[in-house]
Design a protein around this motif. Structure first.
Motif, PDB file in Angstrom:
ATOM      1  N   UNK A  81       1.026  -1.079   0.207  1.00  0.00           N
ATOM      2  CA  UNK A  81      -0.062  -0.155  -0.013  1.00  0.00           C
ATOM      3  C   UNK A  81       0.923   1.124   0.096  1.00  0.00           C
ATOM      4  N   UNK A  82       2.200   1.299   0.013  1.00  0.00           N
ATOM      5  CA  UNK A  82       3.084   1.978  -0.144  1.00  0.00           C
ATOM      6  C   UNK A  82       3.570   2.439  -1.392  1.00  0.00           C
ATOM      7  N   UNK A  83       3.126   3.580  -1.816  1.00  0.00           N
ATOM      8  CA  UNK A  83       3.669   4.021  -3.331  1.00  0.00           C
ATOM      9  C   UNK A  83       5.077   3.882  -3.784  1.00  0.00           C
ATOM     10  N   UNK A  84       5.745   4.250  -2.909  1.00  0.00           N
ATOM     11  CA  UNK A  84       7.292   4.352  -3.125  1.00  0.00           C
ATOM     12  C   UNK A  84       7.839   2.566  -3.094  1.00  0.00           C
ATOM     13  N   UNK A  87       6.391   1.289  -6.516  1.00  0.00           N
ATOM     14  CA  UNK A  87       7.274   1.798  -7.559  1.00  0.00           C
ATOM     15  C   UNK A  87       8.773   1.076  -7.764  1.00  0.00           C
ATOM     16  N   UNK A  88       9.099   0.760  -6.431  1.00  0.00           N
ATOM     17  CA  UNK A  88      10.436   0.137  -6.420  1.00  0.00           C
ATOM     18  C   UNK A  88      10.284  -1.383  -7.084  1.00  0.00           C
ATOM     19  N   UNK A  89       9.083  -1.975  -6.661  1.00  0.00           N
ATOM     20  CA  UNK A  89       8.891  -3.333  -7.098  1.00  0.00           C
ATOM     21  C   UNK A  89       8.499  -3.345  -8.670  1.00  0.00           C
ATOM     22  N   UNK A  90       7.801  -2.381  -9.296  1.00  0.00           N
ATOM     23  CA  UNK A  90       7.774  -2.104 -10.669  1.00  0.00           C
ATOM     24  C   UNK A  90       8.913  -2.076 -11.292  1.00  0.00           C
ATOM     25  N   UNK A  91       9.784  -1.095 -10.810  1.00  0.00           N
ATOM     26  CA  UNK A  91      10.999  -0.654 -11.566  1.00  0.00           C
ATOM     27  C   UNK A  91      12.021  -2.043 -11.480  1.00  0.00           C
ATOM     28  N   UNK A  92      12.020  -2.739 -10.279  1.00  0.00           N
ATOM     29  CA  UNK A  92      12.652  -3.913 -10.279  1.00  0.00           C
ATOM     30  C   UNK A  92      12.226  -5.194 -11.322  1.00  0.00           C
TER      31      UNK A  92
END
Length: 123
Positions: A81-84, A87-92
């Motif tokens: 639920x943490x946007x940061x 986004x880290x997971x998506x970038x990874x």
């Protein structure tokens, strides 16, 4: 029988392809959240069966209609639920796809595609 939209939760008829509430594409899933056989992803990959499911996602046996070959499709679940953190997971995920696309070794899977469908990420 009914299916519920992953996007808005609207109750749709079991044969619905798109949500009547928001227009989102409906992907048929079982009670555990895994894709059902016959679902077509990215207009190309037909899900045949579940290979393995875990906390970070699932891997399915599929058919690639472009090459008429069997392949594996990995689905990543975003459970933050943490946007940061999300986004880290998506970038990874994207970084992993690009690295695996370039690597060639007998024990490393070759990645030929990655895509996003219905807010889920796939290799």
């Amino acid at each position: 029988m009914y299916v519920y939209c992953d996007n808005c939760g609207y109750q749709n008829r079991d044969k619905a392809k798109f949500c009547q509430g928001c227009g989102w594409k409906i992907l048929l899933r079982n009670s555990k959240g895994n894709l059902q056989p016959g679902v077509i992803l990215n207009k190309n990959y037909e899900i045949k069966s579940l290979i393995k499911s875990g906390g970070m996602g699932s891997v399915y046996l599929a058919t690639d209609s472009r090459f008429e070959t069997k392949c594996a499709v990995k689905e990543m679940l975003l459970q933050s639920s943490n946007p940061r953190e999300e986004q880290y997971m998506i970038d990874s995920f994207k970084r992993e796809a690009k690295i695996l696309n370039r690597l060639r070794h007998p024990t490393i899977p070759v990645v030929t595609d990655y895509f996003i469908e219905s807010d889920r990420y796939y290799l």
